[in-house]
Design an enzyme around this catalytic site. Structure first.
Site, PDB file in Angstrom:
ATOM      1  N   ASP A  12       0.815  -1.227   0.000  1.00 45.91           N
ATOM      2  CA  ASP A  12       0.000   0.000   0.000  1.00 45.91           C
ATOM      3  C   ASP A  12       0.848   1.276   0.000  1.00 45.91           C
ATOM      4  O   ASP A  12       0.460   2.292   0.564  1.00 45.91           O
ATOM      5  CB  ASP A  12      -0.975   0.023   1.196  1.00 45.91           C
ATOM      6  CG  ASP A  12      -1.863  -1.204   1.206  1.00 45.91           C
ATOM      7  OD1 ASP A  12      -2.298  -1.614   0.118  1.00 45.91           O
ATOM      8  OD2 ASP A  12      -2.102  -1.758   2.292  1.00 45.91           O
ATOM      9  N   HIS A  40      -4.787  -1.977  -5.636  1.00 45.04           N
ATOM     10  CA  HIS A  40      -4.016  -0.856  -6.171  1.00 45.04           C
ATOM     11  C   HIS A  40      -4.981   0.216  -6.634  1.00 45.04           C
ATOM     12  O   HIS A  40      -5.862  -0.043  -7.447  1.00 45.04           O
ATOM     13  CB  HIS A  40      -3.134  -1.332  -7.346  1.00 45.04           C
ATOM     14  CG  HIS A  40      -2.107  -2.350  -6.934  1.00 45.04           C
ATOM     15  ND1 HIS A  40      -1.388  -3.088  -7.830  1.00 45.04           N
ATOM     16  CD2 HIS A  40      -1.689  -2.748  -5.717  1.00 45.04           C
ATOM     17  CE1 HIS A  40      -0.566  -3.891  -7.172  1.00 45.04           C
ATOM     18  NE2 HIS A  40      -0.737  -3.711  -5.892  1.00 45.04           N
TER      19      HIS A  40
HETATM   20  P1  GDP Z   1      -0.774   0.143  -3.607  1.00 45.57           P
HETATM   21  O1  GDP Z   1      -1.426  -1.090  -3.106  1.00 45.57           O
HETATM   22  O2  GDP Z   1       0.705   0.204  -3.317  1.00 45.57           O
HETATM   23  O3  GDP Z   1      -1.064   0.432  -5.046  1.00 45.57           O
HETATM   24  O4  GDP Z   1      -1.405   1.363  -2.760  1.00 45.57           O
HETATM   25  P2  GDP Z   1      -2.963   1.556  -2.351  1.00 45.57           P
HETATM   26  O5  GDP Z   1      -3.692   1.958  -3.566  1.00 45.57           O
HETATM   27  O6  GDP Z   1      -3.447   0.392  -1.574  1.00 45.57           O
HETATM   28  O7  GDP Z   1      -2.846   2.749  -1.313  1.00 45.57           O
HETATM   29  C1  GDP Z   1      -2.381   4.001  -1.650  1.00 45.57           C
HETATM   30  C2  GDP Z   1      -3.490   5.049  -1.450  1.00 45.57           C
HETATM   31  O8  GDP Z   1      -2.932   6.346  -1.414  1.00 45.57           O
HETATM   32  C3  GDP Z   1      -4.498   5.122  -2.578  1.00 45.57           C
HETATM   33  O9  GDP Z   1      -5.750   5.446  -2.035  1.00 45.57           O
HETATM   34  C4  GDP Z   1      -3.986   6.228  -3.469  1.00 45.57           C
HETATM   35  O10 GDP Z   1      -5.004   6.855  -4.239  1.00 45.57           O
HETATM   36  C5  GDP Z   1      -3.425   7.165  -2.460  1.00 45.57           C
HETATM   37  N1  GDP Z   1      -2.266   7.946  -2.884  1.00 45.57           N
HETATM   38  C6  GDP Z   1      -1.205   7.550  -3.629  1.00 45.57           C
HETATM   39  N2  GDP Z   1      -0.275   8.521  -3.686  1.00 45.57           N
HETATM   40  C7  GDP Z   1      -0.755   9.556  -2.941  1.00 45.57           C
HETATM   41  C8  GDP Z   1      -0.233  10.831  -2.576  1.00 45.57           C
HETATM   42  O11 GDP Z   1       0.880  11.221  -2.929  1.00 45.57           O
HETATM   43  N3  GDP Z   1      -1.025  11.611  -1.766  1.00 45.57           N
HETATM   44  C9  GDP Z   1      -2.234  11.207  -1.329  1.00 45.57           C
HETATM   45  N4  GDP Z   1      -2.911  12.027  -0.537  1.00 45.57           N
HETATM   46  N5  GDP Z   1      -2.751  10.011  -1.650  1.00 45.57           N
HETATM   47  C10 GDP Z   1      -2.018   9.183  -2.439  1.00 45.57           C
HETATM   48 MG    MG Z   2      -2.884  -1.720  -1.814  1.00 46.15          MG
END
Ligand code: GDP
Ligand code: MG
Length: 424
Positions: A12, A40
């Site tokens: 995440d 994701h």
């Molecule tokens: P992944 O599993 O690594 O792809 O990550 P997730 O999607 O589970 O969690 C990351 C969350 O943070 C998501 O809701 C994204 O939309 C959000 N996100 C990603 N980058 C940023 C950022 O730079 N700032 C903010 N505020 N949210 C972000």
């Molecule tokens: Mg995730």
């Protein structure tokens, strides 16, 4: 150019967001491990999408997406996910989605086994996503898996599955005393959900091999992070597959190829879903404020995530395990409300300070050593250049770079595609 995008921490970190950003530079995006326990999130001009199984390149027109043999695929979930995306106007055809014939199918009985075991464990549970991932990987290594390939040979499929189910019932029915798995029901399930995905199944190795020889750019998308790797993570609170970049080409279907670059994604603070040691964890008011600010609820499950300070020993370990050449740090904007920002700079174990990430039960004894950095306390979500960052935010980034001994190339300040700064 062959590039892997991987998680440095517990998952995440914002991998989906970074894959979506960089996918336009790549012809092909490949998922190489894991299953629909992934979540994701991608936010772009077409809306907000949560991807469990589909590679994050599916939202880019012209990008080919591959699901490699290292994956475990719940075909019912996949059918629903494909339909959900098609309904939102995303084009998905055998031209832009290719599923490896070597990927293992995750059955409803794997999900049931996962749930039965978590319930048996009670308060000793692992915090599984309950999507059958551990049981299906275990069966794969027991050589009792059914692969996508088997869907192409319906004549022998019933027999193969029958033998496996007979064995599985020893556990599900005789062991856990749950309802017997019915072979007809499972064959029926395979027909319903196998049929629609047949056109996507192919030899992805042949496809990827040719693409690599033709000089195409391929992006390998990992699920979870280094600390959840089955061999190098916080076992047994890991996932059941290899999340590391070194496995990317193997799990994707071109084991003979070499990566040119590894981009490690880490978050400006820590989060962790499920049970297990999490040294830099923040509790009480401090924890809930950060959880709310970061919207830290599981993308796949909706579960509240545990949150903590940025963890230097864990991240340094993760960067090394991934062999990261470049780093992207995400969600820096989330820390904007803090007056002082805690960073876990070392651990204390049995009264002794250590910079190293410990293994086994030593990790359970580790206590965090926090240092407080100055906050910037202003909105940074519209910063697009290095110079736009307030000095305290720039200092925070520099501190993390120095402590983890890795340069940070991208700083993400929002979930939207263009909300980032390229530092060099
Ligand atoms: P992944 O599993 O690594 O792809 O990550 P997730 O999607 O589970 O969690 C990351 C969350 O943070 C998501 O809701 C994204 O939309 C959000 N996100 C990603 N980058 C940023 C950022 O730079 N700032 C903010 N505020 N949210 C972000
Ligand atoms: Mg995730």
């Amino acid at each position: 150019m062959l590039t892997a995008i991987v998680g440095i921490n517990w998952g995440d970190e914002g991998k989906g967001r970074m894959v979506d950003l960089l996918a336009s530079q790549y012809d092909i995006v490949v998922r190489y491990q894991g299953g629909n326990n992934a979540g994701h999130t991608v936010v772009n001009d077409r809306g907000k999408f949560i991807l469990n199984l589909l590679p994050s390149g599916i939202l880019h027109h012209g990008t080919v997406n591959v699901m490699g043999p290292g994956m475990v695929i719940d075909i019912e979930h996949l059918c629903r996910e494909i339909n959900r995306f098609i309904e939102k106007g995303v084009e998905i055809t055998p031209e832009n989605l290719k599923i490896s014939h070597g990927a293992t199918i995750c059955f409803p009985y794997h999900v049931r086994q996962d749930i039965l075991e978590e319930e048996r464990l009670g308060d000793k549970k692992y915090g599984s996503t309950r999507r059958g991932i551990a049981p299906v990987y275990a069966d794969k290594y027991m050589k009792k898996g059914i692969r996508m390939d088997d869907l192409l040979f319906p004549d022998t499929l019933r027999d193969k599955l029958g033998n496996i189910i007979e064995w599985k019932n020893l556990l599900i029915h005789k062991g856990y005393e749950d309802r017997t798995i019915d072979i007809d029901e499972m064959v029926n399930w395979l027909q319903i959900y196998g049929e629609p995905i047949l056109p996507y199944i192919c030899d992805v190795s042949e496809y990827l091999d040719k693409a690599a020889r033709d000089g195409k750019n391929i992006l390998f998308e990992a699920q979870l992070g280094a600390l959840r790797d089955i061999d190098y993570g916080i076992y047994p609170y890991t996932t059941s597959s290899t999340t590391l970049a070194s496995f990317a080409t193997t799990g994707a279907g071109i084991p003979g190829a070499r990566l040119d670059k590894v981009i490690g994604i880490m978050k400006a603070y820590s989060s962790c879903v499920g049970e297990g040691p999490f040294v830099a964890e923040l509790f009480g008011e401090e924890g809930s404020r950060l959880r709310e600010a970061g919207g830290e609820y599981g993308a796949a499950t909706g579960r509240p995530r545990r949150v903590g300070a940025f963890d230097i020993p864990a991240s340094r370990y993760g960067i090394k395990a991934q062999g990261a050449d470049e780093i992207a740090i995400t969600k820096l904007d989330v820390l904007s409300y803090m007056e002082k920002i805690p960073v876990c700079v070392a651990y204390e174990i049995d009264g002794e300070r250590t910079d190293r990430f410990p293994t086994g039960d030593r990790l359970l004894k580790a206590k965090p050593v926090f240092e407080l950095m100055d906050g910037w306390q202003c909105d940074i979500s519209s910063c697009r250049k290095k110079e736009d960052l307030p000095p305290a935010a720039a200092a925070y980034i520099r501190f993390i770079e120095e402590m983890t001994e890795c340069r940070i190339r991208y700083v993400s300040v929002g979930a939207e595609r263009d909300a980032y700064i390229q530092m060099y």
